[in-house]
Enzyme design. Structure first.
Site, PDB file in Angstrom:
ATOM      1  N   GLU A 112     -25.115  11.025  10.196  1.00 12.61           N
ATOM      2  CA  GLU A 112     -24.625  10.127   9.082  1.00 12.61           C
ATOM      3  C   GLU A 112     -25.818  10.161   8.450  1.00 12.61           C
ATOM      4  OE1 GLU A 112     -22.130   6.283   9.110  1.00 12.61           O
ATOM      5  OE2 GLU A 112     -23.963   5.441   8.083  1.00 12.61           O
ATOM      6  N   TYR A 114     -22.486  -7.042  -0.601  1.00 13.67           N
ATOM      7  CA  TYR A 114     -21.604  -6.557   1.054  1.00 13.67           C
ATOM      8  C   TYR A 114     -20.818  -6.874   1.214  1.00 13.67           C
ATOM      9  CZ  TYR A 114     -20.640  -4.267   5.247  1.00 13.67           C
ATOM     10  OH  TYR A 114     -20.091  -3.611   6.212  1.00 13.67           O
TER      11      TYR A 114
HETATM   12  C1  LIG Z   1     -20.482   2.855   5.534  1.00 16.08           C
HETATM   13  C2  LIG Z   1     -19.371   1.054   5.779  1.00 16.08           C
HETATM   14  C3  LIG Z   1     -19.483   0.918   6.774  1.00 16.08           C
HETATM   15  C4  LIG Z   1     -18.445  -0.151   6.690  1.00 16.08           C
HETATM   16  N1  LIG Z   1     -17.574  -0.693   7.895  1.00 16.08           N
HETATM   17  C5  LIG Z   1     -17.045  -1.752   7.521  1.00 16.08           C
HETATM   18  C6  LIG Z   1     -17.110  -1.914   8.876  1.00 16.08           C
HETATM   19  O1  LIG Z   1     -16.189  -1.760  10.117  1.00 16.08           O
HETATM   20  N2  LIG Z   1     -16.097  -3.383   9.024  1.00 16.08           N
HETATM   21  C7  LIG Z   1     -15.358  -3.736   8.072  1.00 16.08           C
HETATM   22  O2  LIG Z   1     -14.882  -5.126   7.710  1.00 16.08           O
HETATM   23  N3  LIG Z   1     -15.922  -4.060   6.459  1.00 16.08           N
HETATM   24  C8  LIG Z   1     -16.472  -2.190   6.618  1.00 16.08           C
HETATM   25  N4  LIG Z   1     -17.482  -1.936   5.188  1.00 16.08           N
HETATM   26  C9  LIG Z   1     -16.788  -2.299   3.785  1.00 16.08           C
HETATM   27  C10 LIG Z   1     -16.121  -1.911   3.420  1.00 16.08           C
HETATM   28  O3  LIG Z   1     -15.836  -0.848   2.680  1.00 16.08           O
HETATM   29  C11 LIG Z   1     -15.041  -2.378   2.150  1.00 16.08           C
HETATM   30  O4  LIG Z   1     -15.269  -4.686   2.848  1.00 16.08           O
HETATM   31  C12 LIG Z   1     -14.701  -2.482   1.208  1.00 16.08           C
HETATM   32  O5  LIG Z   1     -14.033  -0.660   0.810  1.00 16.08           O
HETATM   33  C13 LIG Z   1     -14.508  -3.505  -0.317  1.00 16.08           C
HETATM   34  O6  LIG Z   1     -13.051  -2.616  -0.977  1.00 16.08           O
HETATM   35  P1  LIG Z   1     -13.061  -2.778  -1.850  1.00 16.08           P
HETATM   36  O7  LIG Z   1     -11.597  -2.636  -2.742  1.00 16.08           O
HETATM   37  O8  LIG Z   1     -13.683  -3.970  -2.747  1.00 16.08           O
HETATM   38  O9  LIG Z   1     -14.275  -1.760  -2.686  1.00 16.08           O
HETATM   39  P2  LIG Z   1     -14.303  -0.183  -2.760  1.00 16.08           P
HETATM   40  O10 LIG Z   1     -12.935   0.105  -1.641  1.00 16.08           O
HETATM   41  O11 LIG Z   1     -15.603   0.732  -2.871  1.00 16.08           O
HETATM   42  O12 LIG Z   1     -12.960  -0.008  -3.959  1.00 16.08           O
HETATM   43  C14 LIG Z   1     -13.149   0.098  -5.110  1.00 16.08           C
HETATM   44  C15 LIG Z   1     -11.970   1.301  -6.059  1.00 16.08           C
HETATM   45  O13 LIG Z   1     -12.130   1.674  -7.073  1.00 16.08           O
HETATM   46  C16 LIG Z   1     -12.338   2.665  -7.556  1.00 16.08           C
HETATM   47  N5  LIG Z   1     -13.067   2.063  -9.225  1.00 16.08           N
HETATM   48  C17 LIG Z   1     -14.022   2.520  -8.780  1.00 16.08           C
HETATM   49  N6  LIG Z   1     -14.185   2.323 -10.394  1.00 16.08           N
HETATM   50  C18 LIG Z   1     -13.506   3.166 -11.243  1.00 16.08           C
HETATM   51  C19 LIG Z   1     -13.159   2.826 -12.624  1.00 16.08           C
HETATM   52  N7  LIG Z   1     -13.936   3.435 -13.305  1.00 16.08           N
HETATM   53  N8  LIG Z   1     -11.761   3.422 -12.674  1.00 16.08           N
HETATM   54  C20 LIG Z   1     -11.220   3.699 -11.696  1.00 16.08           C
HETATM   55  N9  LIG Z   1     -11.162   3.706 -10.165  1.00 16.08           N
HETATM   56  C21 LIG Z   1     -12.302   3.151 -10.167  1.00 16.08           C
HETATM   57  C22 LIG Z   1     -13.098   3.494  -6.163  1.00 16.08           C
HETATM   58  O14 LIG Z   1     -12.790   4.873  -6.729  1.00 16.08           O
HETATM   59  C23 LIG Z   1     -12.350   2.631  -4.978  1.00 16.08           C
HETATM   60  O15 LIG Z   1     -11.734   3.733  -4.750  1.00 16.08           O
HETATM   61  C24 LIG Z   1     -18.549  -0.531   5.167  1.00 16.08           C
HETATM   62  C25 LIG Z   1     -18.585  -0.385   4.408  1.00 16.08           C
HETATM   63  C26 LIG Z   1     -19.149   1.207   4.430  1.00 16.08           C
HETATM   64  C27 LIG Z   1     -20.190   1.979   3.153  1.00 16.08           C
END
Ligand SMILES: Cc1cc2nc3c(=O)[nH]c(=O)nc-3n(C[C@H](O)[C@H](O)[C@H](O)COP(=O)(O)OP(=O)(O)OC[C@H]3O[C@@H](n4cnc5c(N)ncnc54)[C@H](O)[C@@H]3O)c2cc1C
Length: 385
Positions: free
Chosen positions: A302, A350
């Site tokens: 990574e 975050y």
């Molecule tokens: C490297 C890494 C490791 C992590 N490890 C952990 C862990 O071990 N444990 C933990 O609890 N959390 C972890 N997390 C956090 C976790 O990834 C997030 O809490 C979670 O993904 C958030 O969900 P979300 O739906 O808010 O966002 P996202 O998962 O980012 O979902 C947003 C979605 O919207 C879509 N989107 C965005 N813009 C548009 C658009 N204009 N049109 C259509 N679609 C769109 C994107 O493609 C995406 O699929 C980690 C994060 C990272 C970066």
């Protein structure tokens, strides 16, 4: 009459919200997802060559202290118990992480007890720093130079792409040291890995006749969405406004995929603390699903870097300039009608999965109640601090 809602983004935020809306209101939900898969950054898939369940956007461990969140997720898909143990490679040697009694005894070649380790560390902590002004001063104030340089300096510099003296002290809130041999990375009451991966869990959240998912469908700023009674946006808030005030700062990561026979490193995650090693960590995915058998192995190196316009934003930097920009976008968002902003990108924080799930559950309750009482629902689930 049946309401029609649009959710932009099929990550945890969008999926949990959709799950609750169709159960709480007479509505139909369309979900647009710009990627060719659901799950957002939590997406998992079986690697074609090894059959191993891979965390495509980096290692994800589900952890929470809230029984209601654990029970909710388990009601959708079983989470297998999992203990995340991480080792650190520093100056050619392997150490226990998070920094604990074993790490201190390894680094200083001692046999300290909890009490003597505590006393020893107090002699290392830099007493001259009374009011730490940045990450480095905070670390030196807590743990002294030896531990800081072995485990924090290089890793932090690689992760954030700047000197730790340029980062706020607030990143390191507590003493990052345990005076016992506990090497469980997460201190939470509940920790697990979904038996069939996160994407299976997220798909099950959205399995409902009134939920339609469209993949490869990107919402573009200013696009006509007038046919919907309400829109829930989980993408980056600055992108909704076509970055009119500027771009919010993020760090992103890229992965280099490698294959090997058998077991490459003996555990899921090894951190590389030295500045001279260009990657921050190696994740070996087969160790997440310890109940499965695979002859081969797949692991990701990574690399952390600044986010360009074409990159997926990962970690919000939240420097002062970002926070000022965020407030401009939030003020603009508050003026919109029938649009809500939800999740890590739309609120520019975050957030762990349990935060995102908890907030989506709470927001859905608030939204459903507002609609039932003919009130305006809040635009954001949170107040910005
Ligand atoms: C490297 C890494 C490791 C992590 N490890 C952990 C862990 O071990 N444990 C933990 O609890 N959390 C972890 N997390 C956090 C976790 O990834 C997030 O809490 C979670 O993904 C958030 O969900 P979300 O739906 O808010 O966002 P996202 O998962 O980012 O979902 C947003 C979605 O919207 C879509 N989107 C965005 N813009 C548009 C658009 N204009 N049109 C259509 N679609 C769109 C994107 O493609 C995406 O699929 C980690 C994060 C990272 C970066």
């Amino acid at each position: 009459m049946q309401k029609k809602y649009l959710i932009i983004g099929a990550g945890f935020s969008g999926a949990v919200l959709a799950h609750q809306l169709v159960r709480g209101l007479n509505c139909q939900v369309d979900i647009w997802e710009e990627r060719d898969h659901i799950g957002g950054n939590c997406h998992t898939e079986r690697d074609a060559e090894t059959g191993i369940m891979v965390h495509r956007y980096g290692p994800h461990i589900f952890n929470t202290d809230k029984k209601e969140i654990w029970d909710f997720v388990n009601s959708i898909e079983t989470l297998r118990p999992y203990v995340h143990r991480v080792k650190a490679m520093s100056n050619g040697k392997v150490y226990s992480l998070p920094v604990n009694l074993h790490t201190i005894n390894q680094l200083f070649q001692q046999t300290f007890t909890p009490e003597t380790a505590r006393q020893f560390l107090s002699t290392l902590a830099d007493q001259s720093i009374t009011d730490p002004q940045n990450f480095e001063e905070q670390a030196l104030h807590f743990i002294g130079r030896e531990l800081y340089e072995a485990f924090f300096y290089g890793y932090t510099k690689k992760q954030w792409g700047c000197e730790p003296t340029e980062l706020p002290a607030s990143i390191l809130k507590r003493i990052p040291v345990r005076f016992n041999y506990d090497d469980n990375y997460h201190n939470n009451s509940y920790t697990g890995i979904p038996e069939n991966g996160y994407s299976s869990l997220i798909q099950k959240l959205m399995d409902h006749p009134d939920i339609q998912i469209s993949l490869n469908k990107k919402f573009k700023s200013g696009q006509d969405i007038a046919g919907y009674d309400h829109v829930f946006y989980t993408g980056p808030i600055d992108a909704w406004f076509d970055h009119v005030y500027g771009r919010l700062g993020y760090r992103t990561v890229s992965f280099e995929t490698h294959y090997a026979e058998g077991d490459f490193q003996g555990l899921t995650q090894m951190n590389y603390c030295d500045e001279s090693v260009p990657y921050t960590r190696i994740t070996e995915h087969k160790h997440f699903t310890y109940w499965e058998q695979h002859d081969k192995t797949i692991y990701f190196k990574e690399f952390s870097k600044e986010t360009g316009p074409a990159d997926i934003p990962y970690y919000p930097k939240r420097l002062q300039a970002d926070k000022t920009l965020l407030m401009q976008y939030r003020v603009a968002a508050e003026k919109l009608e029938q649009v809500s902003f939800l999740g890590r990108l739309a609120t520019y924080r975050y957030m762990d999965m349990h935060h995102v799930i908890g907030e989506a559950l709470d927001y859905a309750t608030t939204f459903i109640s507002a609609i039932q009482n003919q009130q305006k629902p809040p635009v954001f689930p949170n107040a910005e601090q």
